[in-house]
Design a protein around this motif. Structure first.
Motif, short mmCIF file in Angstrom:
data_model
loop_
_atom_site.label_atom_id
_atom_site.label_comp_id
_atom_site.label_asym_id
_atom_site.label_seq_id
_atom_site.Cartn_x
_atom_site.Cartn_y
_atom_site.Cartn_z
N MET A 271 -17.21 -16.11 38.55
CA MET A 271 -15.71 -16.13 37.95
C MET A 271 -16.07 -15.41 36.59
SD MET A 271 -12.32 -17.57 39.06
CE MET A 271 -12.76 -17.99 40.18
N GLN A 272 -15.26 -14.58 36.47
CA GLN A 272 -15.30 -14.43 35.07
C GLN A 272 -14.15 -15.65 34.60
OE1 GLN A 272 -16.15 -11.19 33.32
NE2 GLN A 272 -15.46 -12.08 31.76
N LYS A 273 -14.38 -16.83 32.95
CA LYS A 273 -13.61 -17.35 32.26
C LYS A 273 -12.21 -16.84 31.59
CE LYS A 273 -14.11 -21.90 29.56
NZ LYS A 273 -14.96 -21.89 28.01
N THR A 274 -11.80 -17.45 32.23
CA THR A 274 -10.33 -16.65 31.05
C THR A 274 -9.25 -17.64 30.13
OG1 THR A 274 -8.87 -17.00 33.39
CG2 THR A 274 -9.87 -14.99 32.98
N GLN A 275 -9.67 -18.75 30.50
CA GLN A 275 -9.19 -20.15 30.31
C GLN A 275 -10.14 -20.87 28.68
OE1 GLN A 275 -7.30 -21.95 32.92
NE2 GLN A 275 -7.00 -23.96 31.79
N ASP A 276 -9.23 -21.53 27.31
CA ASP A 276 -10.55 -22.15 26.90
C ASP A 276 -11.01 -21.21 25.74
OD1 ASP A 276 -8.55 -23.87 27.26
OD2 ASP A 276 -9.80 -25.91 28.33
N LEU A 277 -10.95 -20.12 25.73
CA LEU A 277 -12.21 -19.05 24.78
C LEU A 277 -11.77 -19.67 23.53
CD1 LEU A 277 -11.40 -15.32 26.28
CD2 LEU A 277 -12.93 -17.54 27.32
N HIS A 278 -10.75 -20.53 23.23
CA HIS A 278 -10.99 -20.67 21.53
C HIS A 278 -10.82 -21.85 21.61
CE1 HIS A 278 -10.93 -16.03 20.57
NE2 HIS A 278 -9.51 -16.11 21.08
N VAL A 279 -10.75 -23.25 22.22
CA VAL A 279 -10.65 -24.60 22.45
C VAL A 279 -12.31 -25.19 22.21
CG1 VAL A 279 -9.91 -26.55 23.45
CG2 VAL A 279 -8.23 -24.40 23.14
N VAL A 280 -12.70 -25.86 21.37
CA VAL A 280 -14.34 -25.97 21.43
C VAL A 280 -14.08 -27.80 21.94
CG1 VAL A 280 -15.39 -24.47 19.69
CG2 VAL A 280 -13.32 -26.82 18.96
N THR B 183 -10.93 -31.23 23.84
CA THR B 183 -9.78 -31.94 23.41
C THR B 183 -10.13 -33.28 23.68
OG1 THR B 183 -9.71 -32.09 25.89
CG2 THR B 183 -8.60 -30.07 24.26
N ARG B 184 -9.58 -33.90 23.29
CA ARG B 184 -9.59 -35.40 22.79
C ARG B 184 -8.59 -36.63 23.54
NH1 ARG B 184 -11.60 -36.58 16.50
NH2 ARG B 184 -10.21 -33.94 16.46
N PRO B 185 -8.54 -36.95 24.32
CA PRO B 185 -6.86 -38.02 24.90
C PRO B 185 -6.19 -38.62 23.60
CG PRO B 185 -9.13 -39.23 24.95
CD PRO B 185 -9.52 -37.78 24.90
N LEU B 186 -4.89 -38.90 23.38
CA LEU B 186 -4.00 -38.37 22.12
C LEU B 186 -4.04 -40.48 22.61
CD1 LEU B 186 -3.26 -38.07 19.61
CD2 LEU B 186 -0.92 -37.41 21.50
N VAL B 187 -3.52 -41.52 22.12
CA VAL B 187 -3.07 -42.74 22.36
C VAL B 187 -2.30 -42.62 22.54
CG1 VAL B 187 -2.31 -43.15 19.58
CG2 VAL B 187 -3.30 -45.15 21.04
N ALA B 188 -1.55 -43.25 24.08
CA ALA B 188 0.05 -42.99 24.66
C ALA B 188 0.94 -43.66 23.58
CB ALA B 188 0.10 -43.96 26.33
N HIS C 215 -8.09 -38.83 6.99
CA HIS C 215 -8.97 -39.35 6.53
C HIS C 215 -9.55 -38.26 5.03
CE1 HIS C 215 -9.22 -42.42 9.07
NE2 HIS C 215 -9.99 -41.33 9.96
N LEU C 216 -8.59 -37.02 5.14
CA LEU C 216 -8.70 -35.73 4.37
C LEU C 216 -10.39 -35.81 4.11
CD1 LEU C 216 -7.19 -37.68 0.89
CD2 LEU C 216 -5.75 -36.51 2.59
N ASP C 217 -10.91 -35.66 5.16
CA ASP C 217 -12.18 -34.83 5.04
C ASP C 217 -12.41 -33.55 6.13
OD1 ASP C 217 -12.34 -36.37 7.34
OD2 ASP C 217 -13.84 -37.84 7.20
N GLY C 218 -11.42 -33.24 7.06
CA GLY C 218 -11.76 -31.96 8.34
C GLY C 218 -11.85 -32.94 9.47
N SER C 219 -11.51 -34.26 9.30
CA SER C 219 -11.69 -35.48 10.62
C SER C 219 -10.99 -34.84 11.80
CB SER C 219 -13.19 -36.17 10.31
OG SER C 219 -12.00 -37.16 10.01
N TYR C 220 -9.98 -35.10 11.56
CA TYR C 220 -8.27 -35.19 12.02
C TYR C 220 -8.65 -35.65 13.43
CZ TYR C 220 -8.69 -29.82 9.85
OH TYR C 220 -8.73 -28.79 9.67
N ASP C 221 -8.64 -37.02 12.77
CA ASP C 221 -9.04 -38.59 13.80
C ASP C 221 -7.12 -38.87 13.70
OD1 ASP C 221 -9.25 -40.89 14.33
OD2 ASP C 221 -10.10 -42.02 12.60
N ILE C 222 -6.29 -37.73 14.72
CA ILE C 222 -4.81 -38.05 15.24
C ILE C 222 -4.42 -39.19 15.05
CG2 ILE C 222 -3.46 -36.71 16.22
CD1 ILE C 222 -4.66 -34.37 15.55
N ASN C 223 -5.45 -39.56 16.19
CA ASN C 223 -4.94 -40.81 16.58
C ASN C 223 -4.82 -42.43 15.55
OD1 ASN C 223 -4.63 -40.94 19.57
ND2 ASN C 223 -7.24 -40.84 19.70
#
Length: 356
Positions: free
Chosen positions: A1-10, A12-17, A111-119
């Motif tokens: 099946m042709q992939k139609t989702q997450d074409l530009h997503v590399v 996804t990490r879980p977010l702390v509740a 961390h100002l380093d592009g690691s995007y440690d959002i938690n």
């Protein structure tokens, strides 16, 4: 099946509740009382039941929690010194809206380093707010991502909706459910229409998509927030802090059945992006207060330990401690002088009212 989702997503990490973060970093009774009482005092200023002025003052953005805490220790002394005239709340901004690209703030990239440690960013943000509250210093912020409030809004006394997001339905809906007074900034083009529409929309009930305390996707139902107000920040046509601008804005708000009391942002387009001009803007506001303006509820000032700003260096050890990495700020000594002149104006205005 042709992939139609997450074409530009590399990834996804879980977010702390939110619940988990609140459990790890709980708000104390004293901090909760400070937040609730500050919100009430801001509302009293907003509805002219308190003749003092609200001052939202602090760094353009927080990138170093230690420097922000040190700034807070200096600011809380000014808050105490001028408490009879001013309700001083620290500007503690963790999220930065971007016209194109750039660092998006402590929560997004702590961390100002592009690691995007959002938690980690959420944890740092919440801990700083709690530490400032323990000093006796309430906090103000701009809430940009509609998920963020679940993590930090219980420690926030005043919120801004920025010039770029005031037109956004998502932010108007979010504002309708927030628990604190909210300042809506005029658009970057200088017009007031989007902000007044936002105040109206946010004062009404809404239903929208969000997350709950457990972090589950949810349908959020709100009552509407009656405590929205206008923040004049200038625009492409130039500044809008003069007495003529303030009067015109108040009349516009009255025609729409909205609260005509408003705030002046001393920075941004009002200062023409020159941090030193914040003093000029404040001096104009001081004059308006001394002349008995009934429309002004307060000011915003961008201020840090060290004046000016700096780019983020490749070697983070070269960062100048206590200097902004976003908009340029006035230093804390200049800030103290500005607050002193504003407090004196409030005092003189009160004396004049007393004589009459």
């Amino acid at each position: 099946m042709q992939k139609t989702q997450d074409l530009h997503v590399v990834e996804t990490r879980p977010l702390v509740a939110p619940d988990l973060l609140h459990h790890q970093l709980p708000i104390s009774e004293a901090a909760a009382a400070l937040v609730a009482q500050t919100r009430d005092r801001i509302r009293n200023i907003l509805y002219n039941e308190d003749r003092r002025l609200l001052v939202i003052v602090g760094p353009c953005s927080v990138h170093d929690v230690n420097a922000a805490y040190e700034y807070g220790k200096r600011l809380v002394k000014l808050r105490q010194a001028f408490s009879d005239q001013l309700e001083i709340v620290m500007r503690v901004y963790f999220e930065k809206p971007r016209t194109s690209i750039g660092w998006k703030g402590l929560i997004n990239d702590p961390h100002l380093d592009g690691s995007y440690d959002i938690n980690a960013g959420l944890g740092l943000a919440r801990k700083l707010l709690l530490d400032l509250a323990d000093l006796g210093l309430p906090a103000a912020t701009e809430l940009l991502d509609p998920i963020t409030p679940q993590y930090i809004a219980d420690v926030i006394s005043w919120t801004a909706i920025g010039a770029r997001t005031t037109e956004s339905q998502t932010h108007r809906e979010m504002a309708s459910g927030l628990s604190m007074p909210i300042g809506f900034k005029n658009s970057t083009d200088g017009s007031l229409q989007a902000a007044s529409n936002a105040m109206l929309a946010a004062s009404r009930p809404h239903h929208f998509l969000g997350i709950n305390k457990s972090g589950l996707a949810s349908i959020v139902a709100t009552t509407g927030n009656p405590d929205g107000h206008l923040v004049l920040r200038g625009g492409k046509q130039g500044p809008n802090y003069s007495v003529q601008h303030v009067e015109a804005a108040a009349q516009t708000l009255v025609k729409q059945g909205l609260n005509p009391r408003l705030m002046v942002d001393c920075s941004h387009a009002n200062a023409n992006k020159d941090h030193g001009r914040q003093v000029t803007v404040l001096n104009d506001v001081v004059q308006q207060v001394m002349n008995g303006s009934k429309h002004l509820i307060g000011v915003m000032i961008e201020s840090h330990l060290v004046a000016g700003n700096q780019p983020i260096p490749r070697d983070l050890q070269r960062l100048i401690y206590g200097q902004s990495i976003t908009d340029a700020c006035v230093d804390i000594d200049t800030t103290a002088e500005m607050l002193q002149s504003l407090a004196a104006a409030v005092g003189q205005s009160a004396e004049a009212v007393g004589r009459h």
